[in-house]
Motif scaffolding. Structure first.
Motif: not given
Lengths: 124, 395
Positions: A14, A17, A19, A28, A37, A39, A41, A55-57
């Motif tokens: 990816p 990646v 923050e 978000k 989920i 996020e 930026y 950032q991903t779940f």
């Protein structure tokens, strides 16, 4: 269900990646109950998105669409970024299985939400 | 590095001995078992031999073994077949919330036809309380269907106890033994079942074949109509190579069941201890003891199951996130929901199911890859970040 080579490539490595230290806008979207989920930026200079991170779940498609949308917006003017649709993200990934199209919707929403956040902060 | 297959609850590789037995049938024995000339009779004898082997394993008579196309058809035949035969006696079926979809969706189809179905809950380890079955019985109950071993979490139900209740109340009792047949003791008298569904491809046999055990005297009607095969309960020219392969697979599996069970249990427990020691924020789903020897279902917080599977695939390791039959569905597993796992927890579930080809080296390789994969996915999980932030704030 099978993922395209492009999806797998973005899932395996990816881009963007992590923050962001001092983002201009954060989006978000999603929730843990649904299993995704995201996020996103963005860093804006002038009217250009100079950097994007995420950032991903979530599943393989969620991670790949996050990666792809950050790639697509970098260097774009905000007006142009706003024209990025979920279909464009999916297409750039060589298509998504129908059951995973919602991941591309999430990517579009995350981007729009980050841009909205940027404008909100700016006008505050 | 070779591939490591650890999804043996989804399906298993066909054993060479089984393939060989099937190949003999495919090449030389094409006769229809219902015909009288020699090649038909050869097929008839081979079919009978497979039936004898299977009947011997489950303690049944050969004519109580009805070959089908697999677990799904067996479950359907059992439930629809009894419903059709018993509709004048009643319209109530008792089953559980953790059945395979082959049972659940068959029951739902009957509900649409006016049947009433009770889906009993299980405890947080996935075990059904036999007393709850007793309490659910009404004057109109005609069938109880409870799976023997669960495909996702591996829990083993107290079938014999439920069997006693069913017998005392004179209610037909079916068990879905797809995950347990030939691996665990599945003597039909000891279990007290009237009907039992099985599948060949879970025990290193070919896909597309299974059987339904039907106790003599059980009221059941066919779903398919045609010739006289399988006592007219399942007409159609028999899948001779498949059935012969199934028979051979069952014979081999049954002979080594105890030894293999002990070997798998040892590997599985070492695997769990290793995961527990190296990966934080995990939980075991299902019963710690009353569980299939090769099955571990573990929940990893802050990560999603499909990502875990795809990442492990990069290490050449094949595992599942739940049932293979539900991988195209986004809802979290109904089995994990039934044992009280919230959706966000169920999304991070991984099912590892060991089989006869797995070795201690495979366990080592998984134990090497898994912590890296989980750590990598957590490194960009917003849920993990949130957790760490809260932890920090709490001091």
């Amino acid at each position: 269900m099978a993922y395209s080579a492009k999806v797998m490539e973005h899932f395996k490595s990816p881009r963007n990646v992590g923050e962001m230290a001092d983002p201009s806008g954060v989006g978000k979207v999603g929730n843990p109950v649904c299993g995704d989920i995201m996020e996103l930026y963005i860093k804006v200079e002038g009217d250009t998105i100079v950097d994007a991170k995420f950032q991903t779940f979530g599943c393989g498609a969620a991670i790949a669409t996050s990666s792809m949308v950050t790639e697509m917006v970098k260097g774009k003017k905000i007006d142009e970024a706003l024209t990025i649709s979920n279909a464009m993200v999916a297409e750039a990934l060589g298509g998504l299985p129908p059951i995973k199209m919602h991941c591309s919707v999430l990517a579009e929403e995350a981007l729009k939400s980050a841009i909205t956040d940027y404008y909100t902060k700016k006008s505050a | 590095m070779g591939r490591i297959y650890m999804d043996n609850n989804a399906t298993t590789p066909v054993r060479p001995e089984v393939a060989e037995a099937m190949m003999e049938m495919l090449k030389g024995c094409y006769g229809n078992p219902s015909t009288l000339y020699c090649i038909g009779q050869e097929a008839h004898v081979a079919l009978g031999h497979a039936r004898d082997i299977i009947a011997g394993i489950i303690g049944a008579t050969p004519d109580e073994v009805v070959f089908t196309s697999g677990g799904t058809e067996s479950d359907n035949l059992a439930i629809f077949g009894v419903a059709r035969a018993m509709k004048k006696k009643g319209n109530h079926i008792i089953t559980t919330k953790i059945e395979h979809h082959a049972v659940l969706n068959t029951c739902k189809a009957l509900e649409r036809e006016g049947w009433s179905v009770t889906y009993l809950p299980v405890d947080d380890q996935g075990i059904l309380d036999p007393a709850s079955v007793e309490r659910a019985i009404t004057d109109t109950t005609v069938l109880i269907s409870v799976m023997h071993a669960n495909n996702e979490i591996g829990t083993i139900q107290p079938i014999a106890e439920i069997g006693k209740i069913a017998k005392a109340r004179k209610i037909i009792f079916h068990t879905d033994a797809v995950q347990s047949f030939a691996k665990l003791p599945t003597n039909v008298d000891e279990l007290g079942v009237d009907l039992m569904s099985t599948s060949s491809h879970k025990i290193y046999g070919p896909k597309g074949v299974g059987f339904l055990y039907v106790r003599k005297g059980t009221k059941i009607l066919p779903m398919l109509f045609g010739g006289h095969q399988e006592r007219s309960l399942r007409p159609g020219t028999e899948n001779v190579p498949g059935i012969v392969g199934f028979g051979r697979a069952a014979e081999l599996m049954h002979a080594e069941a105890e030894e293999e069970e002990a070997r798998l249990r040892k590997m599985r427990d070492r695997l769990w201890e290793g995961i527990h020691a190296t990966v934080p924020h995990i939980r075991l789903h299902g019963h710690p003891e009353k569980r299939l020897a090769g099955t571990i279902n573990v929940g990893f917080e802050f990560v999603e199951g499909e990502s875990l599977i795809l990442r492990l695939d990069e290490y050449g390791i094949c595992v599942a996130s739940g049932s293979a039959c539900t991988s195209d569905v986004l809802e979290p597993s109904h089995v994990l929901s039934a044992i009280g796992i919230p959706p966000e927890g169920a999304h991070g579930a991984l099912r590892i199911s060991l089989g006869r080809e797995n070795t201690e080296d495979d366990v080592d390789r998984l134990l090497d890859a898994l912590p890296k994969v989980v750590e990598d996915l957590r490194s960009f999980s917003p849920l993990y970040k949130e957790y760490m932030r809260e932890k920090k704030a709490a001091g």
